[in-house]
Write a protein that holds these residues in place. Structure first.
Motif, PDB file in Angstrom:
ATOM      1  N   SER A 182      20.986-125.964  39.868  1.00  0.00           N
ATOM      2  CA  SER A 182      20.461-124.602  39.943  1.00  0.00           C
ATOM      3  C   SER A 182      19.823-124.452  41.314  1.00  0.00           C
ATOM      4  N   LEU A 183      20.330-123.516  42.111  1.00  0.00           N
ATOM      5  CA  LEU A 183      20.014-123.478  43.533  1.00  0.00           C
ATOM      6  C   LEU A 183      19.637-122.083  43.999  1.00  0.00           C
ATOM      7  N   ASP A 184      18.969-122.045  45.137  1.00  0.00           N
ATOM      8  CA  ASP A 184      18.844-120.799  45.889  1.00  0.00           C
ATOM      9  C   ASP A 184      20.254-120.381  46.310  1.00  0.00           C
ATOM     10  N   PRO A 185      20.675-119.140  46.063  1.00  0.00           N
ATOM     11  CA  PRO A 185      22.045-118.737  46.407  1.00  0.00           C
ATOM     12  C   PRO A 185      22.405-118.969  47.860  1.00  0.00           C
ATOM     13  N   HIS A 186      21.426-118.839  48.780  1.00  0.00           N
ATOM     14  CA  HIS A 186      21.726-119.016  50.195  1.00  0.00           C
ATOM     15  C   HIS A 186      22.123-120.447  50.531  1.00  0.00           C
ATOM     16  N   ALA A 187      21.705-121.402  49.685  1.00  0.00           N
ATOM     17  CA  ALA A 187      22.077-122.786  49.932  1.00  0.00           C
ATOM     18  C   ALA A 187      23.572-122.989  49.772  1.00  0.00           C
ATOM     19  N   VAL A 188      24.213-122.123  48.990  1.00  0.00           N
ATOM     20  CA  VAL A 188      25.652-122.233  48.743  1.00  0.00           C
ATOM     21  C   VAL A 188      26.437-121.292  49.637  1.00  0.00           C
ATOM     22  N   THR A 189      25.944-120.062  49.823  1.00  0.00           N
ATOM     23  CA  THR A 189      26.703-119.055  50.561  1.00  0.00           C
ATOM     24  C   THR A 189      26.561-119.178  52.067  1.00  0.00           C
ATOM     25  N   GLY A 190      25.503-119.858  52.528  1.00  0.00           N
ATOM     26  CA  GLY A 190      25.265-119.919  53.960  1.00  0.00           C
ATOM     27  C   GLY A 190      24.600-118.679  54.515  1.00  0.00           C
ATOM     28  N   GLY A 191      24.133-117.800  53.650  1.00  0.00           N
ATOM     29  CA  GLY A 191      23.467-116.586  54.093  1.00  0.00           C
ATOM     30  C   GLY A 191      22.069-116.863  54.626  1.00  0.00           C
ATOM     31  N   VAL A 192      21.477-115.840  55.198  1.00  0.00           N
ATOM     32  CA  VAL A 192      20.145-115.964  55.793  1.00  0.00           C
ATOM     33  C   VAL A 192      19.170-115.113  54.985  1.00  0.00           C
ATOM     34  N   ALA A 193      18.247-115.768  54.311  1.00  0.00           N
ATOM     35  CA  ALA A 193      17.273-115.048  53.501  1.00  0.00           C
ATOM     36  C   ALA A 193      16.452-114.103  54.370  1.00  0.00           C
ATOM     37  N   GLY A 194      16.227-112.893  53.874  1.00  0.00           N
ATOM     38  CA  GLY A 194      15.444-111.913  54.597  1.00  0.00           C
ATOM     39  C   GLY A 194      16.225-111.109  55.616  1.00  0.00           C
ATOM     40  N   GLN A 195      17.486-111.489  55.866  1.00  0.00           N
ATOM     41  CA  GLN A 195      18.312-110.762  56.818  1.00  0.00           C
ATOM     42  C   GLN A 195      19.567-110.198  56.142  1.00  0.00           C
ATOM     43  N   ASP A 196      20.377-111.063  55.575  1.00  0.00           N
ATOM     44  CA  ASP A 196      21.608-110.610  54.949  1.00  0.00           C
ATOM     45  C   ASP A 196      21.309-109.709  53.763  1.00  0.00           C
ATOM     46  N   LEU A 197      22.246-108.817  53.505  1.00  0.00           N
ATOM     47  CA  LEU A 197      22.091-107.876  52.402  1.00  0.00           C
ATOM     48  C   LEU A 197      23.152-108.115  51.344  1.00  0.00           C
ATOM     49  N   GLU A 198      22.775-107.937  50.117  1.00  0.00           N
ATOM     50  CA  GLU A 198      23.721-107.847  49.008  1.00  0.00           C
ATOM     51  C   GLU A 198      23.365-106.593  48.226  1.00  0.00           C
ATOM     52  N   VAL A 199      24.303-105.675  48.113  1.00  0.00           N
ATOM     53  CA  VAL A 199      24.046-104.399  47.450  1.00  0.00           C
ATOM     54  C   VAL A 199      25.195-104.091  46.497  1.00  0.00           C
ATOM     55  N   ARG A 200      24.906-103.256  45.522  1.00  0.00           N
ATOM     56  CA  ARG A 200      25.980-102.770  44.669  1.00  0.00           C
ATOM     57  C   ARG A 200      26.977-102.001  45.532  1.00  0.00           C
ATOM     58  N   ARG A 201      28.243-102.214  45.258  1.00  0.00           N
ATOM     59  CA  ARG A 201      29.269-101.544  46.053  1.00  0.00           C
ATOM     60  C   ARG A 201      29.050-100.031  46.054  1.00  0.00           C
ATOM     61  N   GLY A 202      28.684 -99.475  44.909  1.00  0.00           N
ATOM     62  CA  GLY A 202      28.453 -98.042  44.837  1.00  0.00           C
ATOM     63  C   GLY A 202      27.309 -97.579  45.712  1.00  0.00           C
ATOM     64  N   ASP A 203      26.271 -98.416  45.866  1.00  0.00           N
ATOM     65  CA  ASP A 203      25.156 -98.050  46.745  1.00  0.00           C
ATOM     66  C   ASP A 203      25.607 -97.999  48.201  1.00  0.00           C
ATOM     67  N   LEU A 204      26.496 -98.911  48.599  1.00  0.00           N
ATOM     68  CA  LEU A 204      27.004 -98.881  49.968  1.00  0.00           C
ATOM     69  C   LEU A 204      27.890 -97.664  50.198  1.00  0.00           C
ATOM     70  N   THR A 205      28.801 -97.390  49.281  1.00  0.00           N
ATOM     71  CA  THR A 205      29.675 -96.226  49.471  1.00  0.00           C
ATOM     72  C   THR A 205      28.874 -94.921  49.452  1.00  0.00           C
ATOM     73  N   ASP A 206      27.829 -94.849  48.623  1.00  0.00           N
ATOM     74  CA  ASP A 206      26.983 -93.652  48.604  1.00  0.00           C
ATOM     75  C   ASP A 206      26.271 -93.466  49.944  1.00  0.00           C
ATOM     76  N   ALA A 207      25.757 -94.560  50.500  1.00  0.00           N
ATOM     77  CA  ALA A 207      25.043 -94.467  51.774  1.00  0.00           C
ATOM     78  C   ALA A 207      25.984 -94.055  52.900  1.00  0.00           C
ATOM     79  N   LEU A 208      27.189 -94.605  52.922  1.00  0.00           N
ATOM     80  CA  LEU A 208      28.161 -94.244  53.958  1.00  0.00           C
ATOM     81  C   LEU A 208      28.579 -92.788  53.826  1.00  0.00           C
ATOM     82  N   HIS A 209      28.847 -92.348  52.618  1.00  0.00           N
ATOM     83  CA  HIS A 209      29.274 -90.967  52.400  1.00  0.00           C
ATOM     84  C   HIS A 209      28.167 -89.994  52.786  1.00  0.00           C
ATOM     85  N   ALA A 210      26.925 -90.316  52.394  1.00  0.00           N
ATOM     86  CA  ALA A 210      25.805 -89.428  52.722  1.00  0.00           C
ATOM     87  C   ALA A 210      25.598 -89.318  54.223  1.00  0.00           C
ATOM     88  N   ALA A 211      25.900 -90.393  54.955  1.00  0.00           N
ATOM     89  CA  ALA A 211      25.678 -90.388  56.400  1.00  0.00           C
ATOM     90  C   ALA A 211      26.641 -89.478  57.139  1.00  0.00           C
TER      91      ALA A 211
END
Length: 420
Positions: free
Chosen positions: A111-140
């Motif tokens: 049982s691990l911190d997800p970043h230990a497996v994905t190689g992501g950077v805590a506090g920088q990389d984002l993970e969002v619901r796909r719908g939240d990203l498409t909503d933000a792009l469309h609104a822009a």
């Protein structure tokens, strides 16, 4: 049913790049974008900022919501920052706190911190619901460009002065350029370059994704069960009543017979997991009843070129990296930025060439993060699974320090017009 969004303010806005000729601005170059998921609206935003007249056509009746969470990393973070939507996406960030691996009997492997497996950077990389990203792009961009929902491109006919487009709804229009941002199974790509099989690189896995009730008490975590060649995952993005389910399995060849038959898809998945333990029987039952089942193969699109004449491709339509890389959305965002910047101040021939020369190495580096049939999350043999589990047990709870420049940051964006 087709409907169109466009503000009067956008229709009256002068070009940012037009030159005055006889007291009047030079006509804007017109662009049609097919697809309104991620690459399409991002490209529309940047083309509009560069002074193009943009139309986006989407076969769905509205911007698509839902879907699995997606990652935004590295160079793509700078793209959304320049778009002005980074604060909104930070608020939508999914705080995934734990990734647990289970063995065939449901026992805990690690049982691990997800970043230990994905190689992501805590506090920088984002993970969002796909719908939240498409909503933000469309609104822009929705107030600045034309969106046509419930329609799609039927034919493309390139002439000396543009691309004549016939839409499924019957309209006919001519554009200076057309861009296919219509996904892994791109219709635009098929019309211009031929059958998908020419560019499709199958990575050896099939998967079924769906939602099911959160009867497991999961919160902000993913649980992954494995046996050789099979995986079942439950992904709780928050504390809600539903979780995302994933059933994935290795298969030497794509199951072509199941692609257009939802019943065959369900039967295939159920047969593969018929003797599985843990919570898998309940997941299979939920999969059979799910009204949002998404079945596909794990694959990439590899093309020798991304444009033909006045038509180009962007995002998954040109270079889908597969979800195993976690980079599909990021490549779409970066590719859209690079394409718009490349065509902004030169004709389409030079612009498309610059887009490809400036972006291909970055795309290839990210696609190469996964090889055929050896994904770390889905080992296909007992030996590979044992090696994977030993590696997981050796990882600390904190992610390792990155070495060198990771693939997701291996491109520095050129300057563009100011965001805002």
């Amino acid at each position: 049913m087709k409907h169109t969004e466009k503000s009067r303010r956008a229709a009256q806005r002068p070009s940012l790049t037009g030159r005055l000729t006889g007291g009047r601005p030079a006509p804007k170059r017109t662009v049609l974008i097919s697809g309104a998921s991620i690459a399409g609206p991002a490209l529309a935003y940047w083309l509009n900022r560069h002074g193009f007249e943009v139309t986006v056509v989407e076969k769905a009746d509205s911007p698509r919501d839902g879907g699995y969470p997606v990652d935004i990393r590295g160079t793509a973070l700078e793209v959304v920052r320049r778009m002005g939507i980074l604060p909104r996406l930070r608020e939508a960030h999914i705080d995934l706190r734990r990734l647990t691996f289970l063995d065939a009997d449901g026992g805990r492997v690690a049982s691990l911190d997800p970043h230990a497996v994905t190689g992501g950077v805590a506090g920088q990389d984002l993970e969002v619901r796909r719908g939240d990203l498409t909503d933000a792009l469309h609104a822009a961009v929705r107030d600045d460009v034309e969106f046509v929902f419930g329609d799609r491109v039927d034919t493309l006919d390139e002439g000396a002065h543009g691309v004549d487009v016939t839409f499924r709804g019957g309209d006919r229009r001519t554009f200076d350029m057309v861009v296919g941002a219509d996904g892994l199974h791109s219709r635009t790509r098929a019309m211009l370059f031929g059958p998908e099989e020419r560019f499709h690189r199958y990575l050896g896995y099939c998967f079924a994704g769906f939602t099911l009730p959160n009867t497991f008490g999961l919160s902000h975590e993913t649980v992954l069960w494995n046996t050789p060649g099979r995986a079942a995952a439950l992904y709780a993005v928050g504390d809600g009543d539903a979780v995302h389910g994933l059933l994935a399995f290795a298969r030497p060849e794509p199951p072509h017979e199941a692609f257009r038959d939802p019943r065959a898809q369900r039967d295939l998945v159920a047969s593969v997991f018929a003797d599985a333990g843990w919570e898998v029987p309940g997941m299979v039952a939920a999969m059979r009843d799910a009204d949002d089942l998404f079945f596909d193969v794990v694959s990439q699109i590899r093309m020798p070129r991304w444009s033909s004449g006045r038509v180009a491709l962007v995002g998954d339509a040109a270079y889908a990296p597969s979800f195993l890389t976690g980079q599909g959305s990021s490549l779409a965002l970066v590719g859209a930025y690079m394409l718009a910047a490349s065509v902004a101040h030169q004709d389409y021939t030079e612009g498309f060439a610059a887009y490809e020369s400036g972006t291909r190495a970055y795309v290839t580096a990210n696609q190469d993060q996964v090889g055929k049939g050896d994904a770390a999350l889905f080992p296909t043999t007992a030996e590979a699974l044992e090696r994977r589990d030993a590696m997981l047990r050796g990882l600390s709870a904190a992610p390792p320090a990155p070495r060198g420049r990771p693939a997701h940051s291996a491109l520095t964006l050129p300057e563009s017009v100011p965001a805002g």
